[in-house]
Enzyme design. Structure first.
Site, short mmCIF file in Angstrom:
data_model
loop_
_atom_site.label_atom_id
_atom_site.label_comp_id
_atom_site.label_asym_id
_atom_site.label_seq_id
_atom_site.Cartn_x
_atom_site.Cartn_y
_atom_site.Cartn_z
CG LEU A 96 -1.88 -1.28 1.29
CD1 LEU A 96 -2.56 -1.30 2.72
CD2 LEU A 96 -2.92 -0.89 0.24
CG HIS A 112 3.74 -11.24 7.94
ND1 HIS A 112 3.84 -11.10 6.44
CD2 HIS A 112 5.09 -11.64 8.46
CE1 HIS A 112 5.07 -11.63 6.00
NE2 HIS A 112 5.73 -11.95 7.31
CG ASP A 148 4.87 -7.98 5.84
OD1 ASP A 148 3.75 -8.06 5.61
OD2 ASP A 148 5.61 -8.76 5.04
C1 GRF Z 1 -2.13 -15.85 5.02
O1 GRF Z 1 -1.38 -16.88 5.61
C2 GRF Z 1 -1.96 -14.88 5.77
O2 GRF Z 1 -0.89 -14.78 6.60
C3 GRF Z 1 -1.21 -14.17 4.41
O3 GRF Z 1 -1.89 -14.79 3.34
C4 GRF Z 1 -2.45 -16.01 3.63
C5 GRF Z 1 -3.98 -16.56 3.66
O4 GRF Z 1 -4.40 -16.21 2.04
N1 GRF Z 1 -1.48 -12.50 4.59
P1 GRF Z 1 -5.76 -16.53 1.81
O5 GRF Z 1 -6.49 -16.01 2.86
O6 GRF Z 1 -6.04 -17.94 1.87
O7 GRF Z 1 -6.10 -15.87 0.37
#
Ligand code: GRF
Length: 216
Positions: A96, A112, A148
């Site tokens: 972003l 994250h 992050d």
């Molecule tokens: C998760 O592990 C999260 O930590 C990261 O994206 C992953 C999930 O992807 N930011 P989604 O929700 O299955 O698309």
């Protein structure tokens, strides 16, 4: 009650955990006001539609600059939720712009898959295993303009096992994520967690490594 707009790019398993939480009562029924995806084919859009949550698709490929995409993104978020939306990043694979982060004034949260500040960026499972770590996990944090970065709200730890592969570790970390994110959002809804810098939990500054919530 806080209201959330969820940003996704893919599978939407994190979004599904939030939807499920609204159905079990772990989150208020109407708190998910909308979903925005930058990818038109993201499966998460199907999940949102099945739950009758309004969706927008905004393809970054249609914009010349990150900034112009982010202006349209902010407009889309305010259309879905005009009153003080909290932006919930759930597998949203875009950095972003500082302008967007400023517009949203500390009202963006992300999850994250690592124990931040360690392992920012991609491929956290592979990197943690290669480094011989014994502990991995996940972090919910407020979002600032760095990758992050931003104050940590909560973490859940996952011990690494000697026979772990990136896939097995990911499975266990994502299990924790699906429990942790709804819990943090529920605290925000209840006004127990204040999104400010530093963030407050029940009026107290939370530790730099974030809250550890129950059995998560
Ligand atoms: C998760 O592990 C999260 O930590 C990261 O994206 C992953 C999930 O992807 N930011 P989604 O929700 O299955 O698309």
């Amino acid at each position: 009650m806080s209201q959330f707009v969820v940003l996704i790019s893919g599978n939407g398993s994190t979004l599904q955990a939030l939807i499920d939480a609204t159905q079990t009562g772990a989150l208020p029924k109407d708190c998910l006001r909308g979903v925005v995806s930058n990818i038109g084919t993201a499966y998460g859009l199907e999940r949102a539609k099945a739950a009758h949550i309004p969706c927008h698709v905004l393809s970054h490929a249609d914009f010349l600059t990150r900034e112009s995409f982010d202006v349209a993104l902010a407009e889309s978020i305010f259309q879905l939720c005009p009153d003080d939306p909290i932006v919930v990043l759930a597998g949203f694979m875009r950095i972003l712009s500082p302008g967007f982060v400023t517009t949203m004034q500390g009202r963006i949260v992300n999850i994250h898959p690592a124990l931040l500040p360690a392992y920012k960026g991609l491929h956290t499972y592979e990197r943690a295993l290669e480094a011989g770590e014994t502990m991995h996990g996940t972090t919910v944090h407020m979002v600032d303009a760095s990758l992050d970065g931003g104050p940590i709200l909560a973490q859940a730890r996952v011990p690494i096992q000697s026979n772990d592969t990136p896939e097995t570790l990911k499975t266990r970390v994502q299990e924790k994520e699906r429990a942790l994110y709804p819990k943090v959002l529920a605290l925000i809804c209840d006004n127990r967690l204040q999104l400010q810098n530093p963030p407050l939990f029940d009026g107290e500054v939370i530790p730099a490594s974030g809250l550890v919530l129950g059995t998560v």
